[in-house]
Motif scaffolding. Structure first.
Motif, PDB file in Angstrom:
ATOM      1  N   TRP A 199       0.487  -1.554  -0.319  1.00  0.00           N
ATOM      2  CA  TRP A 199      -0.063   0.286   0.296  1.00  0.00           C
ATOM      3  C   TRP A 199       0.633   1.034  -0.289  1.00  0.00           C
ATOM      4  O   TRP A 199       0.480   2.612   0.120  1.00  0.00           O
ATOM      5  CB  TRP A 199      -0.682   0.248   1.177  1.00  0.00           C
ATOM      6  CG  TRP A 199      -2.407  -0.856   0.731  1.00  0.00           C
ATOM      7  CD1 TRP A 199      -2.913  -0.445  -0.001  1.00  0.00           C
ATOM      8  CD2 TRP A 199      -2.035  -1.934   1.193  1.00  0.00           C
ATOM      9  NE1 TRP A 199      -4.373  -1.308  -0.264  1.00  0.00           N
ATOM     10  CE2 TRP A 199      -3.731  -2.946   0.565  1.00  0.00           C
ATOM     11  CE3 TRP A 199      -2.132  -3.523   2.075  1.00  0.00           C
ATOM     12  CZ2 TRP A 199      -4.311  -3.711   0.633  1.00  0.00           C
ATOM     13  CZ3 TRP A 199      -1.892  -4.260   2.271  1.00  0.00           C
ATOM     14  CH2 TRP A 199      -3.074  -4.765   1.732  1.00  0.00           C
ATOM     15  N   LEU A 233      -7.856   0.409   6.142  1.00  0.00           N
ATOM     16  CA  LEU A 233      -6.688  -1.145   5.315  1.00  0.00           C
ATOM     17  C   LEU A 233      -8.258  -2.421   5.411  1.00  0.00           C
ATOM     18  O   LEU A 233      -7.770  -3.251   4.462  1.00  0.00           O
ATOM     19  CB  LEU A 233      -5.821  -1.304   6.084  1.00  0.00           C
ATOM     20  CG  LEU A 233      -4.979  -2.767   5.738  1.00  0.00           C
ATOM     21  CD1 LEU A 233      -4.203  -1.055   4.317  1.00  0.00           C
ATOM     22  CD2 LEU A 233      -3.723  -2.699   6.413  1.00  0.00           C
ATOM     23  N   LEU A 236      -5.453   5.727  -0.923  1.00  0.00           N
ATOM     24  CA  LEU A 236      -5.791   5.561   0.426  1.00  0.00           C
ATOM     25  C   LEU A 236      -6.093   6.917   1.369  1.00  0.00           C
ATOM     26  O   LEU A 236      -5.798   7.598   1.034  1.00  0.00           O
ATOM     27  CB  LEU A 236      -4.473   4.739   1.193  1.00  0.00           C
ATOM     28  CG  LEU A 236      -4.117   2.969   0.843  1.00  0.00           C
ATOM     29  CD1 LEU A 236      -3.101   2.581   1.721  1.00  0.00           C
ATOM     30  CD2 LEU A 236      -5.719   2.335   1.023  1.00  0.00           C
TER      31      LEU A 236
END
Length: 436
Positions: A156, A168, A372
């Motif tokens: 990631w 996550l 993210l």
């Protein structure tokens, strides 16, 4: 709005696999569209370049596996040649440890990942908790925790203390492959598949045409580029969230949507391909796969097309990539070579070519495989982005219900978004309003 402007039904912004897949879906439905791409190529985070030996290599997204049905089907339909990743032999963890301990460490890291994914994302006990904070609470062996950290920061590409645990978990649960995701690459490169898809769209794909402004209202959208103005009924922004957040909209997008786009951050990755005269690691009984426990985010594996084209691909992800990008090209090569020699032996110093692609701060797609969420309170960010601000819609691989951040996820996300727009345009209300 001026009568001189070009007119179409839909403008798709971004010709990565998300935008290409959306455009192909619109095309199949008979919807008029234009696909605008800022770069001089299609593919987005998928890219191919010539290395110093003149070979065309993947400098961006590369790997796929049989548990990714959409990209596998496309590659087969386009006649691509699947190269199976070499995995025979021992997997190396560095600093070195006996093969039995290395295997135990790997399985220990996977057990931590499975335990993490057994937690419900909305469990109140993890509210506000980062992945790093959760890992600190676990009682696993130090080596297994170090391997887990290297795995997470390598995949990631962000420091674990930046990533909310719930995000996550939610993200990782959608990555459902049971066979290794490094199972195959394409001899012709993944980029060649993107080029094939674009070829089906003809001159509706326009390269080197970044969108500078999107004006929207009840009557549709006005998309402005350096080459002119396009009037459309809908616009689909097929960009990673952190990139989409910078797209100028007028009037400004609703505060809720702006906030949802603003909570994403691109990671950092440098991808390196080292070509060798022979796959020396295989003769030592090694797979070529290396995970560095002392350098989280550093990982290598065999990327040979065949025994005549021996290669290792090295990924430098997360905080390590941010540190190493300050090195000169020569210093980075020396650093990586030294690490490979320490892990695999002196043959690693005999590289014929060293090709690197620094994706950090890439202007059009951010610095890693995917963005993210870095705000632990942003639980509704994905839903808010997918709701959009009609007639402006948003999609991205990051928002896919399956394999977010992968080519597979991009294909799925693009098709879903296109079908939503097709349904809107073909509804009786929309048809009546357009005068059709």
């Amino acid at each position: 709005m001026t009568d001189a402007a070009e007119r179409t039904d839909v403008v798709v912004v971004g010709a990565g696999f998300t935008g290409l897949s959306a455009a192909l879906e619109l095309n199949q439905a008979g919807i008029d569209f234009v696909l605008l791409e800022a770069r001089d190529r299609v593919g987005g985070r998928v890219e191919a370049v010539r290395n110093g030996l003149g070979e065309r290599i993947d400098s961006g997204g590369q790997f796929l596996c049989e548990d990714m049905p959409e990209v596998m089907a496309l590659a087969k339909a386009r006649g691509k040649t699947f190269v199976e990743t070499y995995v025979e032999g021992d997997f190396v963890t560095h600093p070195s440890m006996p093969p039995k301990d290395a295997k135990q460490t790997y399985y220990g890291a996977m057990a931590i990942r499975e335990r993490m994914n057994g937690i419900e994302p909305d469990d109140p006990s993890i509210a506000g908790m980062s992945v790093a904070a959760w890992l600190d609470q676990q009682d696993d062996p130090i080596d297994a925790k170090a391997a887990f950290r290297s795995m997470i920061e390598g995949l990631w590409c962000l420091a674990m203390d930046k990533v909310p645990l719930w995000h996550l978990i939610d993200n990782d649960r959608r990555i459902t492959n049971e066979v290794p995701e490094l199972q195959y690459s394409l001899r012709e490169t993944m980029q060649s598949l993107a080029e094939d898809l674009a070829g089906d769209l003809g001159d509706r794909v326009r390269l080197g045409e970044p969108v500078t402004r999107v004006e929207h209202g009840p009557q549709g959208v006005r998309v402005v580029t350096d080459n002119g103005v396009i009037l459309a009924r809908r616009v689909l922004v097929a960009l990673p969230p952190a990139t989409a957040a910078r797209l100028p909209l007028a009037p400004a997008m609703p505060a809720r949507l702006a906030k949802a786009l603003g909570v994403w951050q691109s990671g950092a990755v440098i991808k390196i391909l080292v070509r060798y005269p022979r796959p020396f690691w295989r003769q030592q009984g090694l797979s070529g796969m290396v995970m560095w426990r002392d350098l989280p985010g550093l990982f290598a594996c065999d990327a040979s097309r065949d025994a005549e084209h021996a290669a290792l691909v090295v990924f430098v992800g997360g905080p390590l990539a941010l540190r190493w990008r300050a090195l000169s090209d020569a210093a980075l090569r020396a650093e990586v070579t030294a690490r490979l020699v320490a892990a695999l032996g002196p043959g690693a110093a005999d590289g014929e070519d060293f090709s690197q692609r620094d994706w950090i701060h890439d202007r059009w797609s951010g610095g890693a495989y995917s963005d993210l969420i870095v705000d632990a309170t942003a639980r509704d960010a994905e839903r808010t982005i997918l709701a959009g601000a009609p007639p402006v819609h948003f999609t991205a691989s990051e928002l896919s219900p399956s394999f977010p951040g992968y080519v597979e996820g991009a294909i799925v996300a693009g098709r879903i978004a296109a079908r939503k727009i097709i349904a809107e345009l073909q509804s009786p209300i929309a048809t009546s309003a357009s005068g059709s």
